[in-house]
Design an enzyme around this catalytic site. Structure first.
Site, PDB file in Angstrom:
ATOM      1  N   HIS A  59      -6.516   2.398   1.865  1.00  0.00           N
ATOM      2  CA  HIS A  59      -6.696   2.342   3.290  1.00  0.00           C
ATOM      3  C   HIS A  59      -6.657   3.822   3.771  1.00  0.00           C
ATOM      4  O   HIS A  59      -6.489   4.834   2.813  1.00  0.00           O
ATOM      5  CB  HIS A  59      -5.714   1.918   3.839  1.00  0.00           C
ATOM      6  CG  HIS A  59      -5.406   0.360   3.744  1.00  0.00           C
ATOM      7  ND1 HIS A  59      -4.831  -0.571   4.291  1.00  0.00           N
ATOM      8  CD2 HIS A  59      -5.960  -0.397   2.592  1.00  0.00           C
ATOM      9  CE1 HIS A  59      -4.880  -1.903   4.025  1.00  0.00           C
ATOM     10  NE2 HIS A  59      -5.345  -1.873   3.104  1.00  0.00           N
ATOM     11  N   GLU A  61      -5.356   5.735   5.936  1.00  0.00           N
ATOM     12  CA  GLU A  61      -4.007   6.572   5.938  1.00  0.00           C
ATOM     13  C   GLU A  61      -3.657   6.957   4.564  1.00  0.00           C
ATOM     14  O   GLU A  61      -3.325   8.109   4.384  1.00  0.00           O
ATOM     15  CB  GLU A  61      -2.974   5.640   6.689  1.00  0.00           C
ATOM     16  CG  GLU A  61      -3.208   5.445   7.996  1.00  0.00           C
ATOM     17  CD  GLU A  61      -4.013   4.125   8.319  1.00  0.00           C
ATOM     18  OE1 GLU A  61      -4.215   3.825   9.574  1.00  0.00           O
ATOM     19  OE2 GLU A  61      -4.673   3.720   7.301  1.00  0.00           O
ATOM     20  N   CYS A  89      -1.523  -0.473   9.237  1.00  0.00           N
ATOM     21  CA  CYS A  89      -1.097  -1.812   8.739  1.00  0.00           C
ATOM     22  C   CYS A  89       0.393  -1.601   8.123  1.00  0.00           C
ATOM     23  O   CYS A  89       0.633  -0.422   7.796  1.00  0.00           O
ATOM     24  CB  CYS A  89      -1.906  -2.402   7.798  1.00  0.00           C
ATOM     25  SG  CYS A  89      -1.865  -1.545   5.801  1.00  0.00           S
ATOM     26  N   CYS A  92       0.375   0.759   5.000  1.00  0.00           N
ATOM     27  CA  CYS A  92       0.012   2.154   5.565  1.00  0.00           C
ATOM     28  C   CYS A  92       1.186   2.821   6.243  1.00  0.00           C
ATOM     29  O   CYS A  92       1.628   4.055   5.899  1.00  0.00           O
ATOM     30  CB  CYS A  92      -1.133   2.395   6.481  1.00  0.00           C
ATOM     31  SG  CYS A  92      -2.429   1.996   5.111  1.00  0.00           S
TER      32      CYS A  92
END
Length: 162
Positions: A59, A61, A89, A92
């Site tokens: 992801h 991040e 999310c 993350c």
């Protein structure tokens, strides 16, 4: 919030949004981007690369955190600020807490992400449930030696605390 602070936050959030668009348009993954800032300068950029890398953990991040930590040669980002194009999310958010930045700012929220079929609500609902009540079959099986890594860690005198 001071006007200068707000201008700076807007600038870095727009940079995170640019990362999201750049990654998405180039086929790397979903519409998510992040930048990590230290002393007013971007030290790392990340975008969602889940589908292009076949890595469900890539992801934006997490990508940015990995790059920033490598650059700083540290597992902590305590003097840094993370800017994300969208509310992180649960995975993350966990990584962000582990990285220990001084702040997190995001532009779009999780409800907007859910409207585009990026719905993390199931994870938010599942996390507080006891393992046996989760929709993913989950069980703790205490095998011989199940606590030995922790016992060894507790006795270790040359460990790096985190």
């Amino acid at each position: 919030m001071k006007n200068n602070d707000l201008k700076q936050h807007i600038y870095f959030l727009q940079e995170a949004i640019k990362e999201a668009q750049k990654g998405m348009r180039s086929g790397k993954g979903g519409p998510f981007g992040a930048v990590i800032v230290k002393n007013g300068k971007i030290i790392a950029r990340g975008c969602n690369c889940v589908t292009s890398s076949n890595d469900p953990t890539c992801h934006a991040e997490v990508d940015a955190i990995r790059k920033a930590c490598k650059k700083l040669k540290s597992f902590e980002l305590k003097d840094c600020v993370i800017y994300s194009s969208c509310e992180p999310c649960p995975m993350c958010l966990g990584a962000i807490y582990w990285a220990r930045p001084k702040a997190l700012y995001f532009a779009a929220d999780r409800l907007r992400a859910a409207a585009s079929n990026f719905d993390d609500a199931v994870i938010y609902r599942e996390v507080p449930l006891p393992p046996g009540q989760r929709t993913l079959p989950t069980a703790c099986i205490k095998v011989p030696g199940h606590n030995s890594p922790f016992d060894e860690w507790d006795a270790k005198t040359d460990k790096t605390e985190y």
